[in-house]
Design an enzyme around this catalytic site. Structure first.
Site, short mmCIF file in Angstrom:
data_model
loop_
_atom_site.label_atom_id
_atom_site.label_comp_id
_atom_site.label_asym_id
_atom_site.label_seq_id
_atom_site.Cartn_x
_atom_site.Cartn_y
_atom_site.Cartn_z
N ARG A 1 -39.88 -8.57 -59.14
CA ARG A 1 -38.84 -8.10 -58.06
C ARG A 1 -37.47 -7.96 -58.75
O ARG A 1 -37.08 -8.44 -59.62
CB ARG A 1 -38.80 -9.29 -57.21
CG ARG A 1 -37.72 -9.16 -56.04
CD ARG A 1 -37.98 -10.43 -54.95
NE ARG A 1 -37.16 -11.48 -55.66
CZ ARG A 1 -36.77 -12.63 -55.05
NH1 ARG A 1 -37.25 -12.77 -53.75
NH2 ARG A 1 -36.20 -13.35 -55.40
N CYS B 1 -33.61 -7.66 -56.96
CA CYS B 1 -32.58 -8.04 -55.82
C CYS B 1 -31.27 -7.54 -56.06
O CYS B 1 -30.75 -8.01 -57.25
CB CYS B 1 -33.01 -9.44 -55.35
SG CYS B 1 -31.89 -9.78 -53.95
#
Length: 124
Positions: free
Chosen positions: A102, A104
């Site tokens: 991920r 972010c």
């Protein structure tokens, strides 16, 4: 070969893009805003918006025969990086094992004044 995926439960694409595209055993899901596909409404706080974005993502995954366990990569865009902990708490409810990679980060603005947008890549 490329296959276009569209779930009637998730918000319709509002521009020249698809909800998702499946190609060569991978599913590429466009960024999901926290819009309820049935009502067009957007919740107010970051927790509710994250939940709705991930619910929309789940509808699209299911339409293509995938699940959250098949997701290998997500991108989370936040209006305010200070919302990271609240977003992360809800995110952890959807990704409970075999976590995807991920990224972010905070962005200057998101469509419709959203606080979060989440995209994904899934592989079976």
């Amino acid at each position: 070969m490329k296959k276009i995926i569209a779930s009637p439960l998730a918000p319709k694409a509002v521009g020249p893009y698809s909800q998702a595209v499946e190609a060569n055993g991978a599913l590429y899901v466009s960024g999901q805003l926290p819009v309820d596909g049935a009502t067009g409404a957007m919740a107010g706080d970051i927790a509710a918006q994250t939940r709705q974005s991930l619910t929309n993502l789940g509808h699209i995954l299911a339409e293509a025969g995938y699940g959250f366990g098949d997701v290998v990569k997500t991108t989370v865009l936040l209006q305010h990086i200070s919302d990271f902990a609240a977003m992360n708490a809800v995110y952890a409810e959807f990704f409970t094992e075999r976590m995807p990679a991920r990224i972010c980060f905070e962005v200057a603005a998101l469509p419709m004044g959203a606080l979060v947008e989440i995209d994904a890549v899934a592989v079976r």
